[in-house]
Motif scaffolding. Structure first.
Motif, PDB file in Angstrom:
ATOM      1  N   UNK A  46      36.717  41.970  42.544  1.00  0.00           N
ATOM      2  CA  UNK A  46      35.281  41.680  42.721  1.00  0.00           C
ATOM      3  C   UNK A  46      34.515  42.818  43.397  1.00  0.00           C
ATOM      4  N   UNK A  47      35.256  43.792  43.931  1.00  0.00           N
ATOM      5  CA  UNK A  47      34.539  44.921  44.549  1.00  0.00           C
ATOM      6  C   UNK A  47      34.351  46.064  43.545  1.00  0.00           C
ATOM      7  N   UNK A  48      34.843  45.878  42.326  1.00  0.00           N
ATOM      8  CA  UNK A  48      34.768  46.949  41.321  1.00  0.00           C
ATOM      9  C   UNK A  48      33.313  47.268  40.981  1.00  0.00           C
ATOM     10  N   UNK A  49      33.103  48.538  40.615  1.00  0.00           N
ATOM     11  CA  UNK A  49      31.781  48.947  40.138  1.00  0.00           C
ATOM     12  C   UNK A  49      31.768  48.673  38.638  1.00  0.00           C
ATOM     13  N   UNK A  50      31.040  47.655  38.250  1.00  0.00           N
ATOM     14  CA  UNK A  50      31.051  47.293  36.823  1.00  0.00           C
ATOM     15  C   UNK A  50      29.638  47.285  36.260  1.00  0.00           C
ATOM     16  N   UNK A  51      29.574  47.474  34.929  1.00  0.00           N
ATOM     17  CA  UNK A  51      28.305  47.386  34.201  1.00  0.00           C
ATOM     18  C   UNK A  51      28.440  46.290  33.163  1.00  0.00           C
ATOM     19  N   UNK A  52      27.484  45.388  33.183  1.00  0.00           N
ATOM     20  CA  UNK A  52      27.547  44.301  32.199  1.00  0.00           C
ATOM     21  C   UNK A  52      26.213  44.200  31.456  1.00  0.00           C
ATOM     22  N   UNK A  53      26.261  43.530  30.302  1.00  0.00           N
ATOM     23  CA  UNK A  53      25.039  43.191  29.578  1.00  0.00           C
ATOM     24  C   UNK A  53      24.994  41.673  29.478  1.00  0.00           C
ATOM     25  N   UNK A  54      23.794  41.103  29.637  1.00  0.00           N
ATOM     26  CA  UNK A  54      23.579  39.672  29.436  1.00  0.00           C
ATOM     27  C   UNK A  54      22.664  39.538  28.216  1.00  0.00           C
ATOM     28  N   UNK A  55      23.202  39.022  27.125  1.00  0.00           N
ATOM     29  CA  UNK A  55      22.465  38.925  25.860  1.00  0.00           C
ATOM     30  C   UNK A  55      21.663  37.621  25.795  1.00  0.00           C
ATOM     31  N   UNK A  56      20.353  37.718  25.615  1.00  0.00           N
ATOM     32  CA  UNK A  56      19.525  36.505  25.626  1.00  0.00           C
ATOM     33  C   UNK A  56      19.516  35.958  27.040  1.00  0.00           C
ATOM     34  N   UNK A  57      19.248  36.867  27.975  1.00  0.00           N
ATOM     35  CA  UNK A  57      19.444  36.585  29.406  1.00  0.00           C
ATOM     36  C   UNK A  57      18.461  35.562  29.968  1.00  0.00           C
ATOM     37  N   UNK A  58      17.332  35.370  29.293  1.00  0.00           N
ATOM     38  CA  UNK A  58      16.324  34.456  29.830  1.00  0.00           C
ATOM     39  C   UNK A  58      15.888  34.915  31.205  1.00  0.00           C
ATOM     40  N   UNK A  59      15.838  33.970  32.148  1.00  0.00           N
ATOM     41  CA  UNK A  59      15.404  34.344  33.499  1.00  0.00           C
ATOM     42  C   UNK A  59      16.568  34.828  34.354  1.00  0.00           C
ATOM     43  N   UNK A  60      17.719  35.079  33.728  1.00  0.00           N
ATOM     44  CA  UNK A  60      18.782  35.813  34.412  1.00  0.00           C
ATOM     45  C   UNK A  60      19.802  34.994  35.172  1.00  0.00           C
ATOM     46  N   UNK A  61      19.988  33.728  34.790  1.00  0.00           N
ATOM     47  CA  UNK A  61      20.945  32.889  35.533  1.00  0.00           C
ATOM     48  C   UNK A  61      22.359  33.463  35.495  1.00  0.00           C
ATOM     49  N   UNK A  62      22.809  33.839  34.316  1.00  0.00           N
ATOM     50  CA  UNK A  62      24.189  34.318  34.210  1.00  0.00           C
ATOM     51  C   UNK A  62      24.323  35.671  34.910  1.00  0.00           C
ATOM     52  N   UNK A  63      23.371  36.546  34.631  1.00  0.00           N
ATOM     53  CA  UNK A  63      23.412  37.869  35.286  1.00  0.00           C
ATOM     54  C   UNK A  63      23.428  37.694  36.801  1.00  0.00           C
ATOM     55  N   UNK A  64      22.658  36.736  37.319  1.00  0.00           N
ATOM     56  CA  UNK A  64      22.601  36.585  38.778  1.00  0.00           C
ATOM     57  C   UNK A  64      23.941  36.104  39.334  1.00  0.00           C
ATOM     58  N   UNK A  65      24.665  35.288  38.581  1.00  0.00           N
ATOM     59  CA  UNK A  65      25.992  34.848  39.044  1.00  0.00           C
ATOM     60  C   UNK A  65      26.926  36.060  39.122  1.00  0.00           C
ATOM     61  N   UNK A  66      26.821  36.946  38.134  1.00  0.00           N
ATOM     62  CA  UNK A  66      27.669  38.151  38.157  1.00  0.00           C
ATOM     63  C   UNK A  66      27.258  39.057  39.325  1.00  0.00           C
ATOM     64  N   UNK A  67      25.949  39.282  39.489  1.00  0.00           N
ATOM     65  CA  UNK A  67      25.480  40.177  40.561  1.00  0.00           C
ATOM     66  C   UNK A  67      25.866  39.640  41.942  1.00  0.00           C
ATOM     67  N   UNK A  68      25.834  38.317  42.062  1.00  0.00           N
ATOM     68  CA  UNK A  68      26.170  37.679  43.336  1.00  0.00           C
ATOM     69  C   UNK A  68      27.654  37.874  43.669  1.00  0.00           C
ATOM     70  N   UNK A  69      28.499  37.744  42.634  1.00  0.00           N
ATOM     71  CA  UNK A  69      29.949  37.778  42.858  1.00  0.00           C
ATOM     72  C   UNK A  69      30.554  39.172  42.793  1.00  0.00           C
ATOM     73  N   UNK A  70      29.813  40.099  42.216  1.00  0.00           N
ATOM     74  CA  UNK A  70      30.267  41.498  42.149  1.00  0.00           C
ATOM     75  C   UNK A  70      29.193  42.358  42.803  1.00  0.00           C
ATOM     76  N   UNK A  71      29.316  42.613  44.113  1.00  0.00           N
ATOM     77  CA  UNK A  71      28.246  43.321  44.821  1.00  0.00           C
ATOM     78  C   UNK A  71      27.993  44.734  44.300  1.00  0.00           C
TER      79      UNK A  71
END
Ligand SMILES: C[S@@+](CC[C@H](N)C(=O)[O-])C[C@H]1O[C@@H](n2cnc3c(N)ncnc32)[C@H](O)[C@@H]1O
Length: 219
Positions: A46-71
């Protein structure tokens, strides 16, 4: 008024986006389970430096879960709904400079140059079912080509019940794939370890939500 003929264009209407929080609230507990499951398919560190894409992200719920768990994660959020992008831009403010939106209609054209990757994971929730099946298959291929070795494509989406009968005007009936069809698209695109789980049936949409995930070969 937005086109209701499929392709996801109805999400460009502000009235629908205004109702989105309320719509989600009804299935909040199930969505949470799906979001947790998405994390299981991303790198274990979870400390890894990662890059993700959220397809059809809307207001960003999924992206926010990833950002929260992977600082140390960075997210590119793809969407084509102005009102959703405006909502997400407000709601993701606390994640500072760790994300940006990319306006793209996934129904159309080439895969954006800006999404050239490589990405550690591509996530999506409740969006890709709006695309026609040949476009879903194409998208799975394009994503596979931009993942790091071993990277995953994780789609928490609506899949049609193969036995359901749909009215002609039912947009989900028009474009939703069955889980078997969507699995076949991923297999043809070269994904391995394909799995559909965290499933729940949505009576009103004659289908089930499931986390469908696979990874590209590690080498
Ligand atoms: C039901 S919302 C889901 C939002 C978010 N992924 C979530 O689960 O909270 C569907 C989103 O997919 C987007 N979408 C649908 N079809 C799209 C397309 N062809 N291109 C880009 N975005 C699309 C919509 O604009 C909308 O924001």
């Amino acid at each position: 008024m937005a086109d209701l003929g499929g392709g996801g264009y109805h999400w460009q209407a502000k009235e629908l986006v205004d109702d989105w929080d309320e719509m989600q609230r009804r299935v909040e507990a199930e969505r949470e389970k799906g979001f947790r499951r998405i994390l299981d398919h991303l790198p274990a560190d979870r400390s890894a430096t990662i890059r993700i894409v959220d397809m059809g992200a809307g207001d960003g719920k999924v992206a926010s879960v990833v950002l929260e768990n992977y600082p140390n994660a960075y997210a590119v959020l793809v969407d084509f709904s102005g009102p959703m992008i405006a909502k997400g831009t407000r709601e993701l403010r606390s994640y500072g400079g760790r994300w940006h939106y990319l306006y793209w209609d996934m129904n159309e054209g080439e895969f954006p140059e800006e999404l050239d990757g490589p990405f550690d994971g591509v996530v999506s929730s409740a969006a890709i079912h709006h695309l026609k099946n040949d476009r879903k298959a194409w998208l799975a291929q394009q994503i596979a080509a931009r993942l790091v070795p071993g990277g995953s494509f994780i789609n928490y989406d609506l899949f049609r019940d193969p036995d359901a009968v749909f009215d002609e005007e039912d947009i989900h009936g028009r474009t939703c794939a069955t889980i078997d069809e969507a699995t076949a698209f991923m297999r043809s695109a070269g994904y391995e370890g394909i799995l559909a789980d965290t499933r729940f049936y949505v009576e009103t949409q004659k289908g089930e939500m499931a986390v469908l995930a696979g990874h590209v070969p590690a080498r």
